[in-house]
Design a protein around this motif. Structure first.
Motif, PDB file in Angstrom:
ATOM      1  N   LEU A 131       0.900  -1.018  -0.197  1.00  0.00           N
ATOM      2  CA  LEU A 131       0.228  -0.120   0.576  1.00  0.00           C
ATOM      3  C   LEU A 131       0.932   1.133  -0.404  1.00  0.00           C
ATOM      4  N   THR A 132       1.327   1.757  -1.180  1.00  0.00           N
ATOM      5  CA  THR A 132       2.102   2.726  -1.728  1.00  0.00           C
ATOM      6  C   THR A 132       1.417   3.816  -2.168  1.00  0.00           C
ATOM      7  N   VAL A 133       1.968   4.998  -2.305  1.00  0.00           N
ATOM      8  CA  VAL A 133       0.852   6.280  -3.098  1.00  0.00           C
ATOM      9  C   VAL A 133       1.310   5.802  -4.557  1.00  0.00           C
ATOM     10  N   GLU A 134       2.418   5.732  -4.948  1.00  0.00           N
ATOM     11  CA  GLU A 134       2.290   4.794  -6.672  1.00  0.00           C
ATOM     12  C   GLU A 134       1.531   3.556  -6.600  1.00  0.00           C
ATOM     13  N   ASN A 135       1.246   2.810  -6.011  1.00  0.00           N
ATOM     14  CA  ASN A 135       0.623   1.173  -6.533  1.00  0.00           C
ATOM     15  C   ASN A 135      -0.872   1.855  -6.553  1.00  0.00           C
ATOM     16  N   VAL A 136      -0.975   3.029  -5.128  1.00  0.00           N
ATOM     17  CA  VAL A 136      -2.530   2.729  -5.665  1.00  0.00           C
ATOM     18  C   VAL A 136      -2.893   3.163  -6.465  1.00  0.00           C
ATOM     19  N   GLN A 137      -2.351   4.704  -6.851  1.00  0.00           N
ATOM     20  CA  GLN A 137      -2.687   5.446  -7.789  1.00  0.00           C
ATOM     21  C   GLN A 137      -2.407   4.614  -9.092  1.00  0.00           C
ATOM     22  N   LYS A 138      -1.844   3.744  -9.078  1.00  0.00           N
ATOM     23  CA  LYS A 138      -1.997   2.948 -10.589  1.00  0.00           C
ATOM     24  C   LYS A 138      -3.366   2.286 -10.673  1.00  0.00           C
ATOM     25  N   GLN A 139      -3.454   1.494  -9.550  1.00  0.00           N
ATOM     26  CA  GLN A 139      -5.558   0.877  -9.593  1.00  0.00           C
ATOM     27  C   GLN A 139      -6.939   1.868 -10.052  1.00  0.00           C
ATOM     28  N   SER A 140      -7.435   1.236 -10.262  1.00  0.00           N
ATOM     29  CA  SER A 140      -9.331   1.908 -10.405  1.00  0.00           C
ATOM     30  C   SER A 140      -9.773   2.577  -9.919  1.00  0.00           C
ATOM     31  N   ARG A 141     -10.188   3.348 -10.494  1.00  0.00           N
ATOM     32  CA  ARG A 141     -10.917   4.125  -9.024  1.00  0.00           C
ATOM     33  C   ARG A 141     -12.474   3.540  -8.992  1.00  0.00           C
ATOM     34  N   LEU A 142     -13.252   2.303  -9.859  1.00  0.00           N
ATOM     35  CA  LEU A 142     -14.140   1.263  -9.690  1.00  0.00           C
ATOM     36  C   LEU A 142     -14.143   0.476  -8.840  1.00  0.00           C
ATOM     37  N   HIS A 143     -15.257  -0.408  -8.322  1.00  0.00           N
ATOM     38  CA  HIS A 143     -15.384  -1.195  -7.453  1.00  0.00           C
ATOM     39  C   HIS A 143     -16.204  -1.854  -7.750  1.00  0.00           C
ATOM     40  N   TYR A 144     -16.281  -2.995  -7.993  1.00  0.00           N
ATOM     41  CA  TYR A 144     -17.622  -4.028  -8.109  1.00  0.00           C
ATOM     42  C   TYR A 144     -18.723  -3.789  -7.068  1.00  0.00           C
ATOM     43  N   ARG A 145     -18.224  -3.991  -5.684  1.00  0.00           N
ATOM     44  CA  ARG A 145     -18.312  -3.677  -4.484  1.00  0.00           C
ATOM     45  C   ARG A 145     -19.116  -2.057  -4.081  1.00  0.00           C
ATOM     46  N   CYS A 146     -19.061  -0.895  -4.667  1.00  0.00           N
ATOM     47  CA  CYS A 146     -19.065  -0.483  -4.380  1.00  0.00           C
ATOM     48  C   CYS A 146     -20.815   0.273  -4.525  1.00  0.00           C
ATOM     49  N   GLY A 147     -21.729   1.092  -2.628  1.00  0.00           N
ATOM     50  CA  GLY A 147     -22.846   1.240  -3.189  1.00  0.00           C
ATOM     51  C   GLY A 147     -24.034   1.956  -3.910  1.00  0.00           C
ATOM     52  N   SER A 148     -22.530   2.613  -5.285  1.00  0.00           N
ATOM     53  CA  SER A 148     -23.201   2.957  -6.391  1.00  0.00           C
ATOM     54  C   SER A 148     -24.214   2.425  -6.976  1.00  0.00           C
ATOM     55  N   SER A 149     -23.293   1.284  -6.611  1.00  0.00           N
ATOM     56  CA  SER A 149     -23.585   0.611  -8.583  1.00  0.00           C
ATOM     57  C   SER A 149     -24.822  -0.192  -7.948  1.00  0.00           C
ATOM     58  N   PHE A 150     -25.241  -0.426  -6.160  1.00  0.00           N
ATOM     59  CA  PHE A 150     -26.645  -0.242  -5.329  1.00  0.00           C
ATOM     60  C   PHE A 150     -26.980   0.371  -5.936  1.00  0.00           C
ATOM     61  N   ILE A 151     -27.189   1.526  -6.172  1.00  0.00           N
ATOM     62  CA  ILE A 151     -28.394   2.854  -6.185  1.00  0.00           C
ATOM     63  C   ILE A 151     -28.296   2.516  -7.510  1.00  0.00           C
ATOM     64  N   LEU A 152     -28.477   2.266  -8.809  1.00  0.00           N
ATOM     65  CA  LEU A 152     -28.371   2.152  -9.850  1.00  0.00           C
ATOM     66  C   LEU A 152     -29.175   0.181  -9.893  1.00  0.00           C
ATOM     67  N   PHE A 153     -28.893  -0.833  -8.861  1.00  0.00           N
ATOM     68  CA  PHE A 153     -29.481  -1.774  -9.234  1.00  0.00           C
ATOM     69  C   PHE A 153     -30.943  -1.651  -8.380  1.00  0.00           C
ATOM     70  N   THR A 154     -31.452  -1.038  -8.058  1.00  0.00           N
ATOM     71  CA  THR A 154     -32.456  -0.608  -6.632  1.00  0.00           C
ATOM     72  C   THR A 154     -32.897   0.304  -8.499  1.00  0.00           C
ATOM     73  N   VAL A 155     -32.885   1.101  -9.461  1.00  0.00           N
ATOM     74  CA  VAL A 155     -33.874   1.153 -10.274  1.00  0.00           C
ATOM     75  C   VAL A 155     -34.362   0.517 -10.868  1.00  0.00           C
ATOM     76  N   ILE A 156     -33.530  -0.941 -11.720  1.00  0.00           N
ATOM     77  CA  ILE A 156     -33.086  -1.944 -12.577  1.00  0.00           C
ATOM     78  C   ILE A 156     -34.056  -2.778 -11.698  1.00  0.00           C
ATOM     79  N   VAL A 157     -34.235  -3.339 -10.734  1.00  0.00           N
ATOM     80  CA  VAL A 157     -34.231  -4.238 -10.020  1.00  0.00           C
ATOM     81  C   VAL A 157     -35.756  -3.770  -9.357  1.00  0.00           C
ATOM     82  N   GLY A 158     -36.512  -2.445  -9.459  1.00  0.00           N
ATOM     83  CA  GLY A 158     -37.447  -1.879  -9.622  1.00  0.00           C
ATOM     84  C   GLY A 158     -38.269  -1.939 -10.310  1.00  0.00           C
ATOM     85  N   VAL A 159     -37.696  -1.938 -11.775  1.00  0.00           N
ATOM     86  CA  VAL A 159     -38.758  -2.691 -12.527  1.00  0.00           C
ATOM     87  C   VAL A 159     -38.893  -3.663 -13.387  1.00  0.00           C
TER      88      VAL A 159
END
Length: 313
Positions: free
Chosen positions: A192-220
């Motif tokens: 966990l160095t700044v250099e290694n961290v900055q090379k990673q994606s800022r997206l993640h499958y387990r994010c709450g943002s994804s959950f919010i979108l899924f509530t829209v799709i599932v709701g339909v």
């Protein structure tokens, strides 16, 4: 690299900082105005009843969401308070706090849950009335459900886009990106160095943002099972079905995370990642540093707890 399965850690961006949660602890690191980093520690107390419910599919998601709302608000409250307070005035600020810590924490937690529920009601019901206003064009139940879903998606995207234009929220979204980068770095087995961290994606499958979108799709799909007329019945069943939509959406989120390394099936999580392009921004090195400090502090506390438990045994 070790093949041992790593524990799943979650996090949340706060004002000028990042919160991470583990099995026994929550830790927030905040960058103060004097550029120092301050930590906020909160034990994760186990509730026997909630622990049992968390093992039940569909119900566990509702508990997890409400719990996250309560705890997240505590950390947001801390970060906003500490960032706005000049470090030189810490002693004075502490002496002016007459309210007990327990009362304050419980009050903030309740406010967090109520805010989440209020927001969910608003984003659930406004699209209902907007869709109903188009009934003279879209007359069938199926058409109404699809139009309602479209309005809900438009409202969600517009809300996120416009709040992201404010300087404060833009920085929070940068810390959100830093949080994801740290988790991705850790899950990829890299130091966990700044250099290694900055090379990673800022997206993640387990994010709450994804959950919010899924509530829209599932709701339909869920709303297709109930009629849209009369309007009063439509409003009532939308409110009654909020727990079902939340519970199913949580399971969908867990499923997409489990399938993220499976060819073709990993595409199920792509819509959630697209939404994260709005809710996360690329962090600078100093923001990445705060996220790293927060996560390392959590790992230290987790290890300290394990060592203590082993000594007791």
């Amino acid at each position: 690299m070790s093949t041992e399965k790593k524990p799943a850690y979650g996090g949340q961006a706060v004002v000028e900082g990042v919160m991470f949660g583990g099995r026994n602890h929550y830790v927030t690191a905040v960058r103060r105005t004097d550029q120092s980093i301050e930590f906020f520690h909160l034990p994760r107390k186990a509730n026997p009843v909630l622990s049992k419910i968390k093992k039940i599919p569909f119900l566990r998601g509702i508990v997890a969401i409400l719990e996250a709302s309560a705890n997240g608000t505590k950390h947001l409250n801390f970060s906003a308070d500490r960032y706005e307070t000049d470090p030189k005035d810490d002693e004075k600020a502490a002496s002016e706090k007459k309210e007990s810590r327990l009362t304050m924490v419980l009050g903030v937690a309740a406010a967090g849950v109520l805010s989440f529920l209020f927001g969910k009601f608003i984003f659930t019901l406004i699209p209902v009335f907007l869709a109903e206003s188009t009934r003279f064009i879209f007359k069938t139940d199926l058409a109404q459900v699809l139009v309602e879903g479209a309005f809900k998606l438009i409202l969600l995207l517009a809300y996120i886009y416009f709040i992201s234009l404010t300087p404060l929220i833009k920085r929070v979204f940068q810390y959100h990106g830093a949080e994801h980068k740290v988790i991705n770095c850790y899950e990829n087995g890299l130091p966990l160095t700044v250099e290694n961290v900055q090379k990673q994606s800022r997206l993640h499958y387990r994010c709450g943002s994804s959950f919010i979108l899924f509530t829209v799709i599932v709701g339909v799909f869920v709303y297709m099972a109930v009629p849209t007329d009369p309007l009063w019945a439509r409003v009532l069943n939308r409110i009654a079905l909020i727990p079902a939509v939340l519970g199913i959406s949580f399971e969908v989120l867990q499923l997409t995370n489990a399938l993220r390394n499976v060819p073709v099936l990993k595409m199920l999580g792509i819509p959630g990642l697209w939404l994260q392009l709005l809710t996360t921004k690329e962090p600078d090195d100093r923001q990445a540093e705060v996220a790293i400090e927060s996560f390392q502090e959590l790992l230290r506390m987790q290890k300290e707890t394990r060592d203590t438990e082993e000594q007791i045994v």
